[in-house]
Write a protein that holds these residues in place. Structure first.
Motif, short mmCIF file in Angstrom:
data_model
loop_
_atom_site.label_atom_id
_atom_site.label_comp_id
_atom_site.label_asym_id
_atom_site.label_seq_id
_atom_site.Cartn_x
_atom_site.Cartn_y
_atom_site.Cartn_z
N GLN A 176 54.34 65.57 29.07
CA GLN A 176 53.68 65.00 30.24
C GLN A 176 53.22 66.09 31.20
OE1 GLN A 176 55.72 61.68 32.15
NE2 GLN A 176 56.78 61.21 30.23
N LYS A 228 49.88 54.50 31.32
CA LYS A 228 51.19 54.92 31.81
C LYS A 228 52.28 54.67 30.77
CE LYS A 228 50.57 54.61 36.81
NZ LYS A 228 51.06 54.01 38.07
N LEU A 257 52.11 57.46 28.23
CA LEU A 257 52.67 58.70 28.77
C LEU A 257 54.19 58.63 28.86
CD1 LEU A 257 50.12 59.45 31.64
CD2 LEU A 257 50.44 60.77 29.55
N PRO A 310 52.19 62.69 36.05
CA PRO A 310 53.07 62.62 34.89
C PRO A 310 53.89 63.89 34.70
CG PRO A 310 50.90 61.78 34.33
CD PRO A 310 50.79 62.39 35.71
N GLY A 311 55.20 63.72 34.50
CA GLY A 311 56.08 64.85 34.25
C GLY A 311 56.56 65.55 35.51
N ASN A 371 59.16 64.95 28.77
CA ASN A 371 58.80 65.46 30.09
C ASN A 371 57.88 66.67 29.98
OD1 ASN A 371 59.69 67.55 32.50
ND2 ASN A 371 59.59 65.43 33.21
#
Length: 277
Positions: A13, A2, A5, A250-251, A10
Motif C-alpha cells: 500500500q 479500498k 487495497l 493507503p499504508g 502495508n
C-alpha cells in the motif's frame, strides 16, 4: 478500490501511494510557486480538518470549518506577502480573524466547554496551519522561489521515514519511546538517520541553493524533530485511543500521519535558515 487495497500488505500500500502521490507533489512544487502554495494550502486544510475530526471523536467541539478557514488564510497571506503582492502589515489580518473564534463560540449555546474547544481550535491553527505557512515563507525567501529547498526537505523527511521503516522492521529490538509508540525502535531511528545522511550528501552535491554544511544541518534537524513530531502525533492518537488519524493515504493512514514529522520540523528548519543562511 479500498477493498482491493485493504487486501494488500502495508508495504504494498505504501509503494502504491508513493507511486501515485510523489510525482504529483514534485510536479506541483517544481512547476511554479503558485502551484506549490496551492498544494500546501490544500494539504494544510485537509490535515487541519482531520485534526479537528479526531478531537470530535474524543467529545470535543472545535470550530472545524472556521478554524480551517483561518488556517488557509495564514497560508494564503504568507504566499502573497512573501511574493510582495501585499505588505507585511497584512499579517495583522490574522488577529481579527482569530479573535472571531471567541465571538462564534459565544453564540454556541450547547457547548458545555467553550474555552476548551476555543483552545483546541487555536491549536489546530498553530500546530497544523502555521508550519505549512512557514514552508511557504521558506520557499519564497529572498524574493525568489526556491523549489529545490522544499523538495530537499521532503526528500530528507521521506528518506528518514523509509530508513526507519525498514531498519525498524528488520532489526528493531530496543524500544525508542515505548510509552508513546511501542513499535518505534532505536535501530529504526539509526536507519532513518543513515538514510537521511545519504540524501543530504546528494543534496550537498546537486542542490547548490544551500551550502553543503547547511544541507547536513537541515538533515539533522529533520531526523531529530521529524522523529519527535511522529512521537507527538502518536501521543495525541494514544490520548484518544486510535491507531491512525484517518485512511486517506493507503499504508500511511491520514494526512496527519503522513505530515506529522514536517509539522514539528518546519519551525526549526526556517529558524535555522533565517539565522544562518
Amino acid at each position: 478500490m479500498k477493498q482491493r487495497l485493504a487486501k494488500l500488505t502495508n508495504l504494498q500500500q505504501r509503494v502504491i501511494a508513493a507511486v501515485v502521490a510523489v510525482p504529483f507533489i514534485i510536479f506541483m512544487i517544481w512547476y511554479d510557486d503558485w502551484t506549490f502554495a496551492l498544494l500546501f494550502t490544500l494539504i494544510s486544510a485537509l490535515t487541519q480538518r482531520e485534526f479537528y475530526k479526531l478531537l470530535g471523536l474524543d467529545g470535543f467541539e472545535p470550530l472545524t470549518a472556521y478554524g480551517t478557514v483561518v488556517g488557509c488564510l495564514v497560508c494564503v497571506l504568507a504566499y502573497f506577502i512573501e511574493k510582495g503582492m501585499l505588505g507585511t502589515d497584512s499579517y495583522f489580518l490574522i488577529c481579527p480573524a482569530s479573535s472571531m473564534i471567541f465571538l462564534i463560540k459565544l453564540y454556541k449555546k450547547r457547548d458545555m466547554k467553550p474555552f476548551t474547544n476555543i483552545g483546541f481550535t487555536f491549536l489546530g491553527i498553530i500546530y497544523v496551519a502555521m508550519p505549512f505557512a512557514l514552508l511557504i515563507v521558506l520557499a519564497l525567501r529572498g524574493n525568489a522561489y526556491h523549489p529545490a529547498i522544499i523538495l530537499g526537505c521532503l526528500f530528507l523527511l521521506w528518506a528518514t521515514d523509509i530508513g526507519a521503516y525498514f531498519a525498524g522492521t528488520y532489526f528493531g529490538r530496543r524500544k525508542l519511546f515505548e510509552r508513546v509508540s511501542p513499535k518505534k525502535s532505536w535501530e529504526g531511528a539509526i536507519g532513518g538517520a543513515a538514510a537521511a545522511a545519504l540524501v543530504a550528501q546528494g543534496l550537498a552535491i546537486y542542490a547548490p541553493e544551500l551550502q553543503p554544511w547547511q544541507w547536513y544541518c537541515v538533515g539533522g534537524i529533520i531526523v531529530v524533530t521529524g522523529t519527535y513530531g511522529d512521537l507527538v502525533e502518536s501521543l495525541f492518537k494514544r490520548s484518544i485511543a486510535i491507531k491512525d488519524s484517518g485512511s486517506s493515504i493507503p499504508g500511511h493512514g491520514g494526512f496527519l500521519d503522513r505530515f506529522d514529522g514536517l509539522l514539528l520540523a518546519a519551525p526549526f528548519i526556517i529558524s535555522f535558515l533565517k539565522l544562518f543562511a
